[in-house]
Design a protein around this motif. Structure first.
Motif, PDB file in Angstrom:
ATOM      1  N   LEU A 169       0.391  29.171  -4.856  1.00 54.42           N
ATOM      2  CA  LEU A 169       1.593  28.478  -4.388  1.00 54.42           C
ATOM      3  C   LEU A 169       1.285  27.776  -3.081  1.00 54.42           C
ATOM      4  N   TYR A 170       1.735  26.522  -2.981  1.00 58.93           N
ATOM      5  CA  TYR A 170       1.595  25.782  -1.735  1.00 58.93           C
ATOM      6  C   TYR A 170       2.743  26.121  -0.798  1.00 58.93           C
ATOM      7  N   LEU A 171       2.401  26.372   0.453  1.00 62.93           N
ATOM      8  CA  LEU A 171       3.391  26.700   1.475  1.00 62.93           C
ATOM      9  C   LEU A 171       4.333  25.520   1.719  1.00 62.93           C
ATOM     10  N   PRO A 172       5.560  25.804   2.128  1.00 62.65           N
ATOM     11  CA  PRO A 172       6.536  24.723   2.325  1.00 62.65           C
ATOM     12  C   PRO A 172       6.164  23.792   3.477  1.00 62.65           C
ATOM     13  N   ASP A 173       6.397  22.509   3.275  1.00 63.64           N
ATOM     14  CA  ASP A 173       6.285  21.513   4.333  1.00 63.64           C
ATOM     15  C   ASP A 173       7.227  20.366   3.997  1.00 63.64           C
ATOM     16  N   LEU A 174       7.400  19.479   4.961  1.00 62.15           N
ATOM     17  CA  LEU A 174       8.334  18.363   4.790  1.00 62.15           C
ATOM     18  C   LEU A 174       7.630  17.015   4.740  1.00 62.15           C
ATOM     19  N   PHE A 175       6.322  17.008   4.573  1.00 62.23           N
ATOM     20  CA  PHE A 175       5.598  15.740   4.510  1.00 62.23           C
ATOM     21  C   PHE A 175       5.922  15.001   3.215  1.00 62.23           C
ATOM     22  N   THR A 176       5.864  13.682   3.274  1.00 62.99           N
ATOM     23  CA  THR A 176       6.278  12.872   2.125  1.00 62.99           C
ATOM     24  C   THR A 176       5.180  11.993   1.548  1.00 62.99           C
ATOM     25  N   ARG A 177       4.062  11.806   2.244  1.00 52.49           N
ATOM     26  CA  ARG A 177       3.017  10.920   1.757  1.00 52.49           C
ATOM     27  C   ARG A 177       1.692  11.664   1.624  1.00 52.49           C
ATOM     28  N   PRO A 178       0.993  11.431   0.523  1.00 58.74           N
ATOM     29  CA  PRO A 178       1.308  10.493  -0.555  1.00 58.74           C
ATOM     30  C   PRO A 178       2.403  10.988  -1.497  1.00 58.74           C
ATOM     31  N   THR A 179       2.765  12.255  -1.416  1.00 57.10           N
ATOM     32  CA  THR A 179       3.835  12.750  -2.282  1.00 57.10           C
ATOM     33  C   THR A 179       4.486  13.958  -1.620  1.00 57.10           C
ATOM     34  N   PRO A 180       5.808  14.096  -1.709  1.00 53.32           N
ATOM     35  CA  PRO A 180       6.470  15.252  -1.107  1.00 53.32           C
ATOM     36  C   PRO A 180       6.227  16.522  -1.914  1.00 53.32           C
ATOM     37  N   LEU A 181       6.433  17.646  -1.275  1.00 51.82           N
ATOM     38  CA  LEU A 181       6.316  18.931  -1.957  1.00 51.82           C
ATOM     39  C   LEU A 181       7.356  19.020  -3.070  1.00 51.82           C
ATOM     40  N   ARG A 182       6.933  19.509  -4.221  1.00 54.59           N
ATOM     41  CA  ARG A 182       7.834  19.718  -5.363  1.00 54.59           C
ATOM     42  C   ARG A 182       8.337  21.154  -5.286  1.00 54.59           C
ATOM     43  N   PRO A 183       9.650  21.388  -5.111  1.00 61.65           N
ATOM     44  CA  PRO A 183      10.172  22.747  -4.925  1.00 61.65           C
ATOM     45  C   PRO A 183      10.302  23.498  -6.253  1.00 61.65           C
ATOM     46  N   ASP A 184       9.183  23.946  -6.792  1.00 67.01           N
ATOM     47  CA  ASP A 184       9.213  24.697  -8.049  1.00 67.01           C
ATOM     48  C   ASP A 184       9.925  26.037  -7.886  1.00 67.01           C
TER      49      ASP A 184
END
Length: 289
Positions: A169-184
């Motif tokens: 699992l990827y830890l939460p972040d708010l970065f948007t580029r090149p793609t934002p985190l997908r909240p699975d």
């Protein structure tokens, strides 16, 4: 990656393994990355699932201060990490790799493979490959590079391979580029704030020193020890409140409209496609929230 049927574990062995508490390994770049990004989930895993939890900072954290010399800071951050782990009964260690100079070398990849094979986690948390900090990006790359190789016997043959790699699992972040985190996966962490803030408070040189200095808040950190917890709670709220707004739609889908709209503190995780999938059986065991 398909294995012959004969290589599968026996059904009774599988049931025995699956009935045991899950094992969670977090490979972060720095001391305090674990609790800042995933403190709520770590607390839930220990308190609710009685899971075995190990937290690893891949670097020594020795670059992160404006006054304390690196040699002294390295020792202090080691002690702070161990103290943070004790809050929830988790092992917390800092590796000796240099802070702000983490590299995706073959040597470091093999060290990550060794750690994963030795601990044998069911679930592994790390940074996303897209991040402002080079150490975070490298930590993600090392885990991605190790994810499949932990199952290959001729890679690091002195350590027995895993039959399947863990769910990453990827830890939460708010970065948007090149793609934002997908909240699975999303988690309301309000009930875990006491544990999370106690863990963060153990990293004194970081939250009451370096991070406050970087934000221009050093003069606002109270000298009175009794006043520090309230200051830390407000600081943490200022840092992470945007998470709930960003992932509001996923929170409503997970918790229903009234509660989902009311969540203030949350964590959101993206399932890595480079490691084991979180199928229905694993979801029931690893995400019963």
């Amino acid at each position: 990656r398909t294995r012959p049927q004969s290589a599968s574990p026996k059904p009774e062995a599988t049931r025995k393994v699956q009935s045991a508490p899950p094992r969670l390994l977090l490979l972060g770049a720095h001391p305090d990355d674990a609790e800042f990004h995933a403190g709520g989930l770590l607390s839930r895993y220990r308190r609710q699932l009685n899971a075995k939890v190990k937290l690893v900072s891949l670097t020594d954290g020795a670059a992160g201060h404006h006054e304390i010399p690196p040699d002294e800071l390295r020792r202090m951050r080691r002690e702070e990490s161990a103290a943070a782990g004790r809050v929830i009964g988790a092992e917390y260690v800092n590796w000796d790799l240099p802070d702000a100079a983490l590299e995706a070398t073959l040597e470091n990849r093999l060290r990550v493979i060794r750690e994963i094979r030795t601990f044998r986690p069911d679930i592994l948390l790390t940074h996303r490959p897209n991040d402002y900090h080079p150490d975070h990006r490298v930590a993600a790359q090392l885990v991605q590079d190790a994810s499949y190789l932990v199952t290959v016997p001729h890679v690091l043959p002195e350590i027995p391979p895993l039959f399947t790699d863990p769910v990453v699992l990827y830890l939460p972040d708010l970065f948007t580029r090149p793609t934002p985190l997908r909240p699975d996966l999303v988690l309301d962490i309000e009930p875990q704030l006491q544990d999370l803030l106690a863990m963060l408070a153990a990293h004194r040189t970081q939250v009451f020193g370096w991070l406050a200095y970087e934000a221009g808040l050093l003069d606002q950190v109270p000298e009175d020890e009794d006043a520090k917890p309230a200051w830390l709670r407000q600081w943490f709220k200022d840092q992470v409140a945007k998470r709930a707004d960003r992932f509001r739609e996923a929170l409503v889908a997970a918790y229903g409209e009234p509660r989902g709209k009311a969540v203030t503190f949350c964590e959101a995780y993206e399932i890595s496609e480079y490691a084991a999938p979180l199928d229905d059986e694993k979801r029931a065991r690893l995400w019963p929230f």
